[in-house]
Design an enzyme around this catalytic site. Structure first.
Site, mmCIF file in Angstrom:
data_model
loop_
_atom_site.group_PDB
_atom_site.id
_atom_site.type_symbol
_atom_site.label_atom_id
_atom_site.label_comp_id
_atom_site.label_asym_id
_atom_site.label_seq_id
_atom_site.Cartn_x
_atom_site.Cartn_y
_atom_site.Cartn_z
ATOM 1 N N SER A 80 -32.972 4.768 -4.210
ATOM 2 C CA SER A 80 -33.268 5.372 -2.900
ATOM 3 C C SER A 80 -33.169 4.294 -1.825
ATOM 4 O O SER A 80 -33.829 3.264 -1.933
ATOM 5 C CB SER A 80 -34.689 5.928 -2.877
ATOM 6 O OG SER A 80 -34.861 6.823 -3.940
ATOM 7 N N ARG A 113 -45.043 3.444 -2.801
ATOM 8 C CA ARG A 113 -43.935 2.455 -2.801
ATOM 9 C C ARG A 113 -44.287 1.257 -1.923
ATOM 10 O O ARG A 113 -43.448 0.748 -1.163
ATOM 11 C CB ARG A 113 -42.621 3.072 -2.294
ATOM 12 C CG ARG A 113 -42.190 4.302 -2.981
ATOM 13 C CD ARG A 113 -41.764 4.071 -4.440
ATOM 14 N NE ARG A 113 -41.278 5.320 -4.981
ATOM 15 C CZ ARG A 113 -42.057 6.202 -5.602
ATOM 16 N NH1 ARG A 113 -43.344 5.972 -5.784
ATOM 17 N NH2 ARG A 113 -41.550 7.330 -6.067
ATOM 18 N N GLU A 135 -35.909 1.009 2.087
ATOM 19 C CA GLU A 135 -36.712 0.589 0.924
ATOM 20 C C GLU A 135 -36.278 -0.778 0.377
ATOM 21 O O GLU A 135 -37.123 -1.662 0.203
ATOM 22 C CB GLU A 135 -36.662 1.664 -0.168
ATOM 23 C CG GLU A 135 -37.601 1.343 -1.311
ATOM 24 C CD GLU A 135 -37.542 2.370 -2.419
ATOM 25 O OE1 GLU A 135 -38.115 3.447 -2.259
ATOM 26 O OE2 GLU A 135 -36.930 2.072 -3.467
HETATM 27 P P1 FAD Z 1 -35.149 -7.334 -7.069
HETATM 28 O O1 FAD Z 1 -34.257 -6.313 -6.504
HETATM 29 O O2 FAD Z 1 -34.516 -8.534 -7.646
HETATM 30 O O3 FAD Z 1 -36.202 -7.768 -5.960
HETATM 31 C C1 FAD Z 1 -36.836 -6.790 -5.172
HETATM 32 C C2 FAD Z 1 -37.894 -7.477 -4.290
HETATM 33 O O4 FAD Z 1 -38.920 -7.999 -5.133
HETATM 34 C C3 FAD Z 1 -37.353 -8.686 -3.512
HETATM 35 O O5 FAD Z 1 -38.071 -8.739 -2.324
HETATM 36 C C4 FAD Z 1 -37.700 -9.873 -4.406
HETATM 37 O O6 FAD Z 1 -37.869 -11.072 -3.682
HETATM 38 C C5 FAD Z 1 -39.024 -9.428 -4.992
HETATM 39 N N1 FAD Z 1 -39.279 -9.946 -6.348
HETATM 40 C C6 FAD Z 1 -38.625 -9.647 -7.482
HETATM 41 N N2 FAD Z 1 -39.204 -10.277 -8.524
HETATM 42 C C7 FAD Z 1 -40.220 -11.000 -8.021
HETATM 43 C C8 FAD Z 1 -41.184 -11.893 -8.579
HETATM 44 N N3 FAD Z 1 -41.236 -12.158 -9.880
HETATM 45 N N4 FAD Z 1 -42.082 -12.456 -7.738
HETATM 46 C C9 FAD Z 1 -42.070 -12.203 -6.419
HETATM 47 N N5 FAD Z 1 -41.183 -11.395 -5.828
HETATM 48 C C10 FAD Z 1 -40.271 -10.794 -6.630
HETATM 49 N N6 FAD Z 1 -37.781 2.140 -7.663
HETATM 50 C C11 FAD Z 1 -38.828 2.955 -7.857
HETATM 51 O O7 FAD Z 1 -39.942 2.651 -7.412
HETATM 52 N N7 FAD Z 1 -38.712 4.132 -8.532
HETATM 53 C C12 FAD Z 1 -37.528 4.534 -9.049
HETATM 54 O O8 FAD Z 1 -37.456 5.582 -9.675
HETATM 55 C C13 FAD Z 1 -36.388 3.697 -8.851
HETATM 56 N N8 FAD Z 1 -35.181 4.072 -9.305
HETATM 57 C C14 FAD Z 1 -34.101 3.279 -9.088
HETATM 58 C C15 FAD Z 1 -32.848 3.707 -9.561
HETATM 59 C C16 FAD Z 1 -31.727 2.930 -9.373
HETATM 60 C C17 FAD Z 1 -30.399 3.406 -9.888
HETATM 61 C C18 FAD Z 1 -31.846 1.679 -8.716
HETATM 62 C C19 FAD Z 1 -30.639 0.798 -8.542
HETATM 63 C C20 FAD Z 1 -33.072 1.255 -8.225
HETATM 64 C C21 FAD Z 1 -34.210 2.053 -8.394
HETATM 65 N N9 FAD Z 1 -35.477 1.672 -7.923
HETATM 66 C C22 FAD Z 1 -36.562 2.475 -8.132
HETATM 67 C C23 FAD Z 1 -35.646 0.406 -7.203
HETATM 68 C C24 FAD Z 1 -35.820 -0.819 -8.157
HETATM 69 O O9 FAD Z 1 -35.391 -0.513 -9.439
HETATM 70 C C25 FAD Z 1 -37.261 -1.319 -8.219
HETATM 71 O O10 FAD Z 1 -37.740 -1.627 -6.937
HETATM 72 C C26 FAD Z 1 -37.412 -2.548 -9.121
HETATM 73 O O11 FAD Z 1 -38.779 -2.828 -9.294
HETATM 74 C C27 FAD Z 1 -36.699 -3.793 -8.581
HETATM 75 O O12 FAD Z 1 -36.708 -4.778 -9.602
HETATM 76 P P2 FAD Z 1 -35.760 -6.049 -9.546
HETATM 77 O O13 FAD Z 1 -36.181 -6.975 -10.636
HETATM 78 O O14 FAD Z 1 -34.346 -5.632 -9.584
HETATM 79 O O15 FAD Z 1 -36.125 -6.671 -8.131
HETATM 80 P P1 NAP Z 2 -36.515 14.908 -6.539
HETATM 81 O O1 NAP Z 2 -37.192 15.440 -7.730
HETATM 82 O O2 NAP Z 2 -35.172 15.440 -6.149
HETATM 83 O O3 NAP Z 2 -37.495 15.003 -5.297
HETATM 84 C C1 NAP Z 2 -37.093 14.557 -4.014
HETATM 85 C C2 NAP Z 2 -38.274 13.902 -3.334
HETATM 86 O O4 NAP Z 2 -39.298 14.863 -3.161
HETATM 87 C C3 NAP Z 2 -38.825 12.787 -4.165
HETATM 88 O O5 NAP Z 2 -38.657 11.602 -3.468
HETATM 89 C C4 NAP Z 2 -40.279 13.141 -4.411
HETATM 90 O O6 NAP Z 2 -41.199 12.180 -3.949
HETATM 91 C C5 NAP Z 2 -40.541 14.383 -3.619
HETATM 92 N N1 NAP Z 2 -41.190 15.362 -4.499
HETATM 93 C C6 NAP Z 2 -40.590 16.305 -5.244
HETATM 94 N N2 NAP Z 2 -41.506 17.061 -5.864
HETATM 95 C C7 NAP Z 2 -42.713 16.578 -5.526
HETATM 96 C C8 NAP Z 2 -44.037 16.948 -5.835
HETATM 97 N N3 NAP Z 2 -44.324 18.000 -6.602
HETATM 98 N N4 NAP Z 2 -45.037 16.212 -5.320
HETATM 99 C C9 NAP Z 2 -44.787 15.176 -4.533
HETATM 100 N N5 NAP Z 2 -43.539 14.795 -4.187
HETATM 101 C C10 NAP Z 2 -42.516 15.477 -4.670
HETATM 102 O O7 NAP Z 2 -36.423 13.328 -6.691
HETATM 103 P P2 NAP Z 2 -35.273 12.397 -7.219
HETATM 104 O O8 NAP Z 2 -34.690 11.774 -6.043
HETATM 105 O O9 NAP Z 2 -34.404 13.078 -8.241
HETATM 106 O O10 NAP Z 2 -36.125 11.293 -7.973
HETATM 107 C C11 NAP Z 2 -36.979 11.616 -9.049
HETATM 108 C C12 NAP Z 2 -38.118 10.618 -9.074
HETATM 109 O O11 NAP Z 2 -37.591 9.296 -9.276
HETATM 110 C C13 NAP Z 2 -38.903 10.563 -7.767
HETATM 111 O O12 NAP Z 2 -40.235 10.353 -8.082
HETATM 112 C C14 NAP Z 2 -38.321 9.386 -7.034
HETATM 113 O O13 NAP Z 2 -39.246 8.732 -6.199
HETATM 114 C C15 NAP Z 2 -37.902 8.471 -8.186
HETATM 115 N N6 NAP Z 2 -36.725 7.672 -7.795
HETATM 116 C C16 NAP Z 2 -36.926 6.608 -6.990
HETATM 117 C C17 NAP Z 2 -35.844 5.808 -6.624
HETATM 118 C C18 NAP Z 2 -36.061 4.580 -5.793
HETATM 119 O O14 NAP Z 2 -35.154 3.787 -5.687
HETATM 120 N N7 NAP Z 2 -37.215 4.396 -5.216
HETATM 121 C C19 NAP Z 2 -34.579 6.129 -7.057
HETATM 122 C C20 NAP Z 2 -34.426 7.244 -7.844
HETATM 123 C C21 NAP Z 2 -35.504 8.014 -8.227
HETATM 124 P P3 NAP Z 2 -41.571 10.873 -4.804
HETATM 125 O O15 NAP Z 2 -40.539 9.893 -4.446
HETATM 126 O O16 NAP Z 2 -42.915 10.506 -4.293
HETATM 127 O O17 NAP Z 2 -41.603 11.257 -6.238
#
Ligand code: FAD
Ligand code: NAP
Length: 342
Positions: A242, A168, A337
């Site tokens: 998250s 991330r 995050e």
């Molecule tokens: P924004 O929120 O608009 O911006 C995020 C950051 O990126 C800011 O710093 C902004 O300035 C910058 N940015 C955006 N676009 C550009 C651009 N074109 N150039 C330069 N900078 C830019 N993330 C995960 O990694 N895994 C997940 O599973 C995941 N699940 C999510 C679930 C939910 C319900 C929500 C709400 C979020 C989740 N996220 C997850 C976080 C999010 O979706 C990601 O980080 C996504 O990439 C953000 O995209 P955005 O266009 O909304 O960016």
């Molecule tokens: P989950 O399956 O309940 O697991 C909880 C956490 O444990 C996750 O963050 C995951 O890390 C870690 N994990 C579980 N099993 C793993 C394995 N076998 N090896 C390594 N790491 C493990 O997760 P969840 O919250 O429902 O989300 C599912 C996936 O979607 C995850 O990958 C999570 O990162 C992603 N997600 C991200 C966001 C966001 O905003 N960043 C929001 C929702 C979901 P990892 O995060 O590295 O997978």
């Protein structure tokens, strides 16, 4: 004659960020044509505006007022650049919606992104935190990122290795933080399916639904179904996914934590270990604190929800309480995050 994009003043951002904070941008412009960008940046320079970039607002905490110019990256378009026997190279404009892009790839027979289905946001934001889910992170499929310096207007291309992708994480969160706007992301995707189904929740779901050897489309549908059942939809319950990253600790630190907390979930991450932030938060009792206007989601302690559409101050105060409680109990400082602005 081509019209320049309209720069609006005092623009409400509540519907443009998934936490639904009632923020206002001093100036906002919707960038739909890449060719407009150099002139916009020149105008910002002359007006001495600070420039920030917004995608779909799903990973930001926006304060009441965002000073300067906010550029909403909304440029669309994707093209096939190259094709060989086992892969394709694609150039995708930063304003494309991520989930629609993943779906489109599957329709074309371009694979690898299935585990990243339903992640909100734009293609341009994907490299920023190297979006990841269910055992896959996008960095491995990114060949290069085309950007423009927000201050000088200079264009550059960063190859994948220059992006310093981590968990991330990327160079865009550190050395190049808030300095560039991403214009185009170039992907290299395999055309031979190789579904990745080892992530435990996913594996279980596939077993229960009799899909032992799923097609990429079945994998995409499985990820979509799991996410829809576990994560709150921001359109109904404002959230930014998250709110904290999972902490990474070394082996010594893990051992001393396990001595006190033998149930602590942990996963190998290279030579280090990743801890589940959601578990740490749950242990501090936040799942029981469900009466506040800002709170954790009852099924997912890592997701902070904002049902009353309160301001960034309220969210950050609550997030601060979580950080403090986790420090007190475990001696670990959770890292936020989503990016905070304003
Ligand atoms: P924004 O929120 O608009 O911006 C995020 C950051 O990126 C800011 O710093 C902004 O300035 C910058 N940015 C955006 N676009 C550009 C651009 N074109 N150039 C330069 N900078 C830019 N993330 C995960 O990694 N895994 C997940 O599973 C995941 N699940 C999510 C679930 C939910 C319900 C929500 C709400 C979020 C989740 N996220 C997850 C976080 C999010 O979706 C990601 O980080 C996504 O990439 C953000 O995209 P955005 O266009 O909304 O960016
Ligand atoms: P989950 O399956 O309940 O697991 C909880 C956490 O444990 C996750 O963050 C995951 O890390 C870690 N994990 C579980 N099993 C793993 C394995 N076998 N090896 C390594 N790491 C493990 O997760 P969840 O919250 O429902 O989300 C599912 C996936 O979607 C995850 O990958 C999570 O990162 C992603 N997600 C991200 C966001 C966001 O905003 N960043 C929001 C929702 C979901 P990892 O995060 O590295 O997978």
């Amino acid at each position: 004659m081509t019209l320049s994009p309209v720069i609006q003043r005092d623009v409400p951002l509540q519907s443009l960020n998934t936490l639904a904070t009632p923020a206002v941008a001093e100036y906002l412009v919707e960038l739909e044509k890449a060719a407009d960008l150099p002139l916009l940046l020149e105008q910002a320079r002359q007006s001495d505006w600070q420039v920030r970039v917004l995608g779909e607002g799903s990973n930001v905490v926006l304060a009441d007022r965002i000073p300067g110019l906010l550029i909403r990256q909304a440029c669309r378009g994707k093209s096939l650049v190259e094709e060989d026997s086992g892969s394709v190279s694609l150039a995708v404009a930063a304003g494309e919606n991520w989930h629609e892009f993943v779906d489109w790839c599957l329709q074309q027979g371009y694979y690898g992104l299935e585990n990243l289905a339903l992640i909100p946001g734009t293609v341009g934001a994907a490299p920023i935190q190297n979006i990841g889910a269910y055992g896959v992170a996008v960095g491995r499929f990114i060949a290069s990122v085309q950007c423009r310096d927000l201050h000088t207007g200079e264009q550059s291309i960063l190859l994948s290795r220059d992006c310093e992708f981590g968990y991330r994480d990327s160079v865009f969160k550190h050395r190049l933080r808030d300095r560039l706007i991403i214009e185009v992301v170039r992907f290299r995707l395999p055309t031979i399916p190789a579904p990745e189904c080892d992530y435990p929740v996913l594996k279980r779901w596939l077993q229960e639904h009799a899909s032992q050897n799923p097609s990429p489309r079945q994998l995409f549908e499985a990820v979509t179904a799991i996410r829809s059942s576990r994560l709150p939809d921001p359109a109904e319950t404002p959230n930014a996914g998250s709110f904290f990253k999972n902490p990474i600790v070394d082996a010594d630190r893990l051992q001393s934590l396990l001595a006190d907390y033998p149930d602590l979930p942990h996963y190998a991450d290279g030579l280090d270990y990743k801890l589940a932030a959601a578990w740490l938060i749950e242990q501090c009792g936040f799942k029981q604190r469900l009466d506040g206007p800002v709170r954790v989601h009852p099924q997912h302690a890592l997701v902070i929800i904002n049902p009353q559409r309160r301001s960034a101050n309220d969210i950050e105060r609550f997030a601060g309480d979580i950080v403090e409680a986790v420090v007190q109990r475990f001696g670990l400082r959770l890292e936020q995050e989503p990016r905070s602005y304003g």
